[in-house]
Design a protein around this motif. Sequence first.
Motif, PDB file in Angstrom:
ATOM      1  N   MET A 123      -3.413 -12.862 -16.240  1.00 56.50           N
ATOM      2  CA  MET A 123      -4.741 -12.265 -16.351  1.00 56.50           C
ATOM      3  C   MET A 123      -4.850 -11.080 -15.402  1.00 56.50           C
ATOM      4  O   MET A 123      -4.675 -11.231 -14.190  1.00 56.50           O
ATOM      5  CB  MET A 123      -5.818 -13.318 -16.028  1.00 56.50           C
ATOM      6  N   LYS A 124      -5.094  -9.903 -15.957  1.00 63.83           N
ATOM      7  CA  LYS A 124      -5.257  -8.698 -15.156  1.00 63.83           C
ATOM      8  C   LYS A 124      -6.714  -8.539 -14.768  1.00 63.83           C
ATOM      9  O   LYS A 124      -7.590  -8.487 -15.623  1.00 63.83           O
ATOM     10  CB  LYS A 124      -4.784  -7.476 -15.945  1.00 63.83           C
ATOM     11  N   LEU A 125      -6.966  -8.451 -13.451  1.00 61.37           N
ATOM     12  CA  LEU A 125      -8.318  -8.275 -12.948  1.00 61.37           C
ATOM     13  C   LEU A 125      -8.445  -6.894 -12.313  1.00 61.37           C
ATOM     14  O   LEU A 125      -7.566  -6.460 -11.570  1.00 61.37           O
ATOM     15  CB  LEU A 125      -8.661  -9.348 -11.912  1.00 61.37           C
ATOM     16  N   ARG A 126      -9.560  -6.216 -12.620  1.00 62.11           N
ATOM     17  CA  ARG A 126      -9.824  -4.888 -12.085  1.00 62.11           C
ATOM     18  C   ARG A 126     -11.177  -4.897 -11.390  1.00 62.11           C
ATOM     19  O   ARG A 126     -12.111  -5.549 -11.865  1.00 62.11           O
ATOM     20  CB  ARG A 126      -9.804  -3.853 -13.216  1.00 62.11           C
ATOM     21  N   ALA A 127     -11.278  -4.192 -10.294  1.00 62.86           N
ATOM     22  CA  ALA A 127     -12.530  -4.185  -9.523  1.00 62.86           C
ATOM     23  C   ALA A 127     -13.688  -3.704 -10.380  1.00 62.86           C
ATOM     24  O   ALA A 127     -13.587  -2.701 -11.088  1.00 62.86           O
ATOM     25  CB  ALA A 127     -12.374  -3.305  -8.294  1.00 62.86           C
ATOM     26  N   ALA A 128     -14.793  -4.420 -10.327  1.00 66.09           N
ATOM     27  CA  ALA A 128     -15.999  -4.081 -11.087  1.00 66.09           C
ATOM     28  C   ALA A 128     -17.189  -4.018 -10.148  1.00 66.09           C
ATOM     29  O   ALA A 128     -17.166  -4.592  -9.049  1.00 66.09           O
ATOM     30  CB  ALA A 128     -16.241  -5.124 -12.179  1.00 66.09           C
TER      31      ALA A 128
ATOM     32  N   SER B  59     -19.978 -13.556   0.108  1.00 69.00           N
ATOM     33  CA  SER B  59     -18.617 -13.486  -0.436  1.00 69.00           C
ATOM     34  C   SER B  59     -18.555 -12.970  -1.868  1.00 69.00           C
ATOM     35  O   SER B  59     -17.470 -12.835  -2.434  1.00 69.00           O
ATOM     36  CB  SER B  59     -17.973 -14.885  -0.395  1.00 69.00           C
ATOM     37  N   GLY B  60     -19.681 -12.653  -2.486  1.00 67.70           N
ATOM     38  CA  GLY B  60     -19.706 -12.285  -3.899  1.00 67.70           C
ATOM     39  C   GLY B  60     -18.883 -11.053  -4.237  1.00 67.70           C
ATOM     40  O   GLY B  60     -18.826 -10.086  -3.469  1.00 67.70           O
ATOM     41  N   ALA B  61     -18.209 -11.095  -5.370  1.00 65.51           N
ATOM     42  CA  ALA B  61     -17.405  -9.974  -5.861  1.00 65.51           C
ATOM     43  C   ALA B  61     -17.323 -10.085  -7.377  1.00 65.51           C
ATOM     44  O   ALA B  61     -17.605 -11.136  -7.960  1.00 65.51           O
ATOM     45  CB  ALA B  61     -16.011  -9.999  -5.246  1.00 65.51           C
ATOM     46  N   ALA B  62     -16.933  -8.968  -8.029  1.00 63.72           N
ATOM     47  CA  ALA B  62     -16.830  -8.970  -9.491  1.00 63.72           C
ATOM     48  C   ALA B  62     -15.578  -8.235  -9.934  1.00 63.72           C
ATOM     49  O   ALA B  62     -15.055  -7.369  -9.227  1.00 63.72           O
ATOM     50  CB  ALA B  62     -18.072  -8.337 -10.112  1.00 63.72           C
ATOM     51  N   HIS B  63     -15.118  -8.582 -11.137  1.00 65.61           N
ATOM     52  CA  HIS B  63     -13.909  -7.993 -11.716  1.00 65.61           C
ATOM     53  C   HIS B  63     -14.145  -7.752 -13.203  1.00 65.61           C
ATOM     54  O   HIS B  63     -14.868  -8.499 -13.862  1.00 65.61           O
ATOM     55  CB  HIS B  63     -12.707  -8.936 -11.550  1.00 65.61           C
ATOM     56  N   TRP B  64     -13.507  -6.706 -13.728  1.00 64.97           N
ATOM     57  CA  TRP B  64     -13.413  -6.529 -15.169  1.00 64.97           C
ATOM     58  C   TRP B  64     -12.258  -7.385 -15.670  1.00 64.97           C
ATOM     59  O   TRP B  64     -11.188  -7.415 -15.075  1.00 64.97           O
ATOM     60  CB  TRP B  64     -13.137  -5.077 -15.532  1.00 64.97           C
ATOM     61  N   ILE B  65     -12.493  -8.087 -16.770  1.00 60.59           N
ATOM     62  CA  ILE B  65     -11.419  -8.824 -17.430  1.00 60.59           C
ATOM     63  C   ILE B  65     -11.531  -8.573 -18.934  1.00 60.59           C
ATOM     64  O   ILE B  65     -12.598  -8.182 -19.428  1.00 60.59           O
ATOM     65  CB  ILE B  65     -11.465 -10.340 -17.134  1.00 60.59           C
ATOM     66  N   ASP B  66     -10.454  -8.780 -19.651  1.00 61.39           N
ATOM     67  CA  ASP B  66     -10.439  -8.524 -21.091  1.00 61.39           C
ATOM     68  C   ASP B  66     -10.295  -9.819 -21.872  1.00 61.39           C
ATOM     69  O   ASP B  66      -9.436 -10.655 -21.549  1.00 61.39           O
ATOM     70  CB  ASP B  66      -9.292  -7.592 -21.465  1.00 61.39           C
ATOM     71  N   ALA B  67     -11.136  -9.973 -22.876  1.00 57.60           N
ATOM     72  CA  ALA B  67     -10.979 -11.088 -23.801  1.00 57.60           C
ATOM     73  C   ALA B  67      -9.789 -10.800 -24.719  1.00 57.60           C
ATOM     74  O   ALA B  67      -9.260  -9.687 -24.746  1.00 57.60           O
ATOM     75  CB  ALA B  67     -12.254 -11.285 -24.617  1.00 57.60           C
TER      76      ALA B  67
END
Length: 315
Positions: free
Chosen positions: A1-6, A18-26
Amino acid sequence: MKLRAAPFYSEIAYGPDSGAAHWIDATDGCQIRFGHWPLAEATGTVLIFPGRTEFIEKYGQVAQNFAARGFASAAIDWRGQGLADRLLENRLIGYVEQFSDYQKDVFAMVAAAQSLALPRPYFLLGHSMGGAIGLRALLNGIPVSAAAFSGPMWGIRIAPRLKPAAWILSRGMPRLGLGHHLPPGTKLDHHVLTDPFEGNLLTRDRRQFEIMGEQMRAYPDMALGGPSYVWLREALAETSALARRKSPDLPCITFLGSNERIVDIPPIQARMERWPGGTLEIVENGEHEVLMESSDVTEPLFDKMAEVFSKTASR
């Protein structure tokens, strides 16, 4: 799974630092947003399935409550809402090609949680539309040890005299090329942006209602209005199909406000009556958002969820 900063808007989330988010692809290429709140020495991770129109930051306070009880949390922007890929040119109209597409988002969410090594066991919390998506995910074998629901959309609340019209229009309008239009009685603007606190269908707590509006005013791209005919068609078909399925055999607690006016109540009662080991808790005077009330209302609810989750985590 490739995660990119969002993007993650911590100033409106009111959650753990501690909250953070990432773009992921279905699997079909749709880009969705995955958020998480890690917690050192957590006893498990709660996978939060938001409702229609919602977004990750709305669940910061929920994550804070779980962190206080020893659980990490993760949440998602479903396709068509939040900062995930919108599916129509008019981004304010709720839309999904077919309800099963949400399960592609679920698959990506679990894969992201595993890639980040979020602590197991996993638990599920589904609110409103997220309750329908969550129930289907349980039936599909999502790897969670227990589940909780608040105001789950296991039926669409429509006046009995209007149900035949809803079925007919939700199937007929797409055939006329009008499936992306709004059904009568719905609007482009989210009601927390236009309607007063008095008489609202979500919460009795004025500050919580204000926060909902503040979040969307701060970041208008996260707002979503009414559902399309296609969404309605798909939701009616999915809730009807789910009603015919047996309840999963795992611990579950469901909360329902006694003044619930958004989702259909009988399907929730019927489901929980036949859920092995399941419990239905009625929140007196509660509206649709029973987890977004004053602390004297919500604290006991989070305690009960933590009790259910902790029992399965210790097995």
